[in-house]
Scaffold this motif. Structure first.
Motif, PDB file in Angstrom:
ATOM      1  N   LEU A  92       0.830  -1.215   0.000  1.00 39.77           N
ATOM      2  CA  LEU A  92       0.000   0.000   0.000  1.00 39.77           C
ATOM      3  C   LEU A  92       0.861   1.261   0.000  1.00 39.77           C
ATOM      4  N   ARG A  93       1.963   1.247   0.750  1.00 38.22           N
ATOM      5  CA  ARG A  93       2.884   2.395   0.728  1.00 38.22           C
ATOM      6  C   ARG A  93       3.469   2.591  -0.669  1.00 38.22           C
ATOM      7  N   HIS A  94       3.812   1.495  -1.323  1.00 39.79           N
ATOM      8  CA  HIS A  94       4.336   1.577  -2.685  1.00 39.79           C
ATOM      9  C   HIS A  94       3.321   2.282  -3.598  1.00 39.79           C
ATOM     10  N   LEU A  95       2.058   1.898  -3.515  1.00 41.95           N
ATOM     11  CA  LEU A  95       1.037   2.529  -4.358  1.00 41.95           C
ATOM     12  C   LEU A  95       0.860   4.000  -4.003  1.00 41.95           C
ATOM     13  N   GLU A  96       0.962   4.324  -2.730  1.00 43.72           N
ATOM     14  CA  GLU A  96       0.853   5.726  -2.310  1.00 43.72           C
ATOM     15  C   GLU A  96       2.016   6.542  -2.870  1.00 43.72           C
ATOM     16  N   GLU A  97       3.199   5.976  -2.861  1.00 45.99           N
ATOM     17  CA  GLU A  97       4.394   6.694  -3.322  1.00 45.99           C
ATOM     18  C   GLU A  97       4.522   6.717  -4.848  1.00 45.99           C
ATOM     19  N   HIS A  98       3.824   5.804  -5.529  1.00 42.10           N
ATOM     20  CA  HIS A  98       3.916   5.699  -6.996  1.00 42.10           C
ATOM     21  C   HIS A  98       2.513   5.613  -7.599  1.00 42.10           C
ATOM     22  N   PRO A  99       1.695   6.654  -7.419  1.00 40.40           N
ATOM     23  CA  PRO A  99       0.309   6.573  -7.894  1.00 40.40           C
ATOM     24  C   PRO A  99       0.183   6.501  -9.412  1.00 40.40           C
ATOM     25  N   ALA A 100       1.136   7.028 -10.154  1.00 44.19           N
ATOM     26  CA  ALA A 100       1.029   7.044 -11.612  1.00 44.19           C
ATOM     27  C   ALA A 100       1.577   5.778 -12.262  1.00 44.19           C
ATOM     28  N   ASP A 101       2.593   5.151 -11.648  1.00 48.05           N
ATOM     29  CA  ASP A 101       3.239   4.039 -12.342  1.00 48.05           C
ATOM     30  C   ASP A 101       3.489   2.803 -11.481  1.00 48.05           C
ATOM     31  N   GLY A 102       3.024   2.774 -10.247  1.00 47.42           N
ATOM     32  CA  GLY A 102       3.316   1.668  -9.335  1.00 47.42           C
ATOM     33  C   GLY A 102       2.729   0.327  -9.727  1.00 47.42           C
ATOM     34  N   MET A 103       1.796   0.333 -10.695  1.00 44.73           N
ATOM     35  CA  MET A 103       1.205  -0.907 -11.184  1.00 44.73           C
ATOM     36  C   MET A 103       1.965  -1.472 -12.379  1.00 44.73           C
ATOM     37  N   TRP A 104       2.902  -0.718 -12.923  1.00 42.94           N
ATOM     38  CA  TRP A 104       3.433  -1.018 -14.244  1.00 42.94           C
ATOM     39  C   TRP A 104       4.911  -1.380 -14.231  1.00 42.94           C
ATOM     40  N   ARG A 105       5.295  -2.231 -15.148  1.00 43.25           N
ATOM     41  CA  ARG A 105       6.665  -2.690 -15.309  1.00 43.25           C
ATOM     42  C   ARG A 105       7.646  -1.520 -15.404  1.00 43.25           C
ATOM     43  N   GLU A 106       7.216  -0.390 -15.941  1.00 41.35           N
ATOM     44  CA  GLU A 106       8.104   0.761 -16.118  1.00 41.35           C
ATOM     45  C   GLU A 106       8.592   1.361 -14.796  1.00 41.35           C
ATOM     46  N   CYS A 107       7.931   1.050 -13.692  1.00 45.46           N
ATOM     47  CA  CYS A 107       8.304   1.615 -12.390  1.00 45.46           C
ATOM     48  C   CYS A 107       9.531   0.869 -11.853  1.00 45.46           C
ATOM     49  N   ALA A 108      10.691   1.523 -11.928  1.00 51.60           N
ATOM     50  CA  ALA A 108      11.946   0.886 -11.536  1.00 51.60           C
ATOM     51  C   ALA A 108      12.007   0.559 -10.045  1.00 51.60           C
ATOM     52  N   ALA A 109      11.278   1.307  -9.227  1.00 55.43           N
ATOM     53  CA  ALA A 109      11.282   1.046  -7.785  1.00 55.43           C
ATOM     54  C   ALA A 109      10.559  -0.251  -7.437  1.00 55.43           C
ATOM     55  N   GLY A 110       9.797  -0.774  -8.373  1.00 54.11           N
ATOM     56  CA  GLY A 110       9.012  -1.983  -8.151  1.00 54.11           C
ATOM     57  C   GLY A 110       7.619  -1.790  -8.713  1.00 54.11           C
ATOM     58  N   HIS A 111       6.887  -2.882  -8.884  1.00 51.52           N
ATOM     59  CA  HIS A 111       5.547  -2.788  -9.454  1.00 51.52           C
ATOM     60  C   HIS A 111       4.744  -4.013  -9.046  1.00 51.52           C
TER      61      HIS A 111
END
Length: 197
Positions: free
Chosen positions: A45-64
Motif C-alpha cells: 500500500l505504501r508503494h502505491l501511495e508513493e507511486h500513484p502514476a506508475d506503481g502498477m506497471w513494469r516501467e516503475c523501476a522502484a518496483g511494481h
C-alpha cells in the motif's frame, strides 16, 4: 498501523485508474493471515501511495505490482507449475499487469490462462498471499510486489506451455519439483487450505 492507501491522488486515466483503485481496495480490505503478511500488505500500500502514476506497471523501476495464480486441478490434489524460461525454476503462473486489466483478479486470471493454455479456469475471489521478490526488470534490479491467487482447472483440463516456459506440468501439492523456492511452497500450501475452507 495506519493504512497509507486512504485518500489517493492522481493516477493513470481510464482502465488503468480502475486497476489502481482495485489494487488499493484489494490490499486495504485483505485480511493478512499473520504479522509478516500484514507488514507486506502495508508495504504494498505504501508503494502505491508513493507511486500513484506508475506503481502498477513494469516501467516503475522502484518496483511494481504483479498478479500470479496457483492453478489446482479439479481434484485439488495437483498444482500446475511452469519451468520459467528465464528464472530456470518451477514457479506458479503469473506476471505483469496490462492496461486492459480492470482488476488484479483479471490480471491473475489472464496470466494463468495465457501461460497454461487452459480455458475456463475458476479464480477464487480473494488473494491468499503476498510476496515481494527481486527481479531483473530494470538495470540494477527491481521488485515484483506479487498478489497471489488460486484457481481451479476444469475436469480433464489439458495444458499447453507458452513461450515463457521451458516446461509446464502437474505436480502433487505435497511433492513439488526442484528447483523451486519457499515462496512457491507456501503459496501451494495456502492454495490447498483455501479450497478446503
Amino acid at each position: 498501523m495506519r493504512d497509507p492507501a486512504r485518500g489517493r491522488a492522481s493516477v493513470r486515466p481510464g482502465a488503468s485508474e480502475s486497476l489502481y483503485g482495485d489494487a488499493v481496495r484489494v490490499l486495504t480490505s485483505w485480511r493478512a493471515p499473520d504479522i509478516g503478511q500484514e507488514r507486506v500488505r502495508l508495504e504494498f500500500l505504501r508503494h502505491l501511495e508513493e507511486h500513484p502514476a506508475d506503481g502498477m506497471w513494469r516501467e516503475c523501476a522502484a518496483g511494481h505490482l504483479t498478479a500470479s495464480t496457483a492453478v489446482l486441478d479439479a481434484s485439488r490434489s495437483r498444482v500446475l507449475l511452469t519451468l520459467h524460461a528465464k528464472v530456470k525454476a518451477w514457479l506458479q503462473l503469473g506476471g505483469h499487469c496490462e492496461p486492459g486489466d480492470a482488476t488484479l483478479a483479471d490480471a491473475a486470471l489472464r496470466e494463468a490462462t495465457e501461460e497454461s493454455g487452459i480455458p475456463g479456469l475458476r479464480l477464487l475471489p480473494d488473494p491468499v498471499r503476498l510476496d515481494r521478490h527481486a527481479v531483473g526488470c530494470h538495470p540494477g534490479g527491481s521488485w515484483h510486489l506479487d498478489v497471489q491467487y488460486v484457481a481451479i482447472a476444469p475436469e480433464g483440463a489439458r495444458h499447453a506451455a507458452s513461450d515463457e516456459s521451458d516446461d509446464l506440468g502437474w505436480f502433487p501439492v505435497d511433492d513439488l519439483p526442484e528447483p523451486t523456492d519457499d515462496a512457491v511452497r507456501r503459496l501451494v500450501a495456502l492454495a490447498g487450505d483455501a479450497v478446503r475452507s
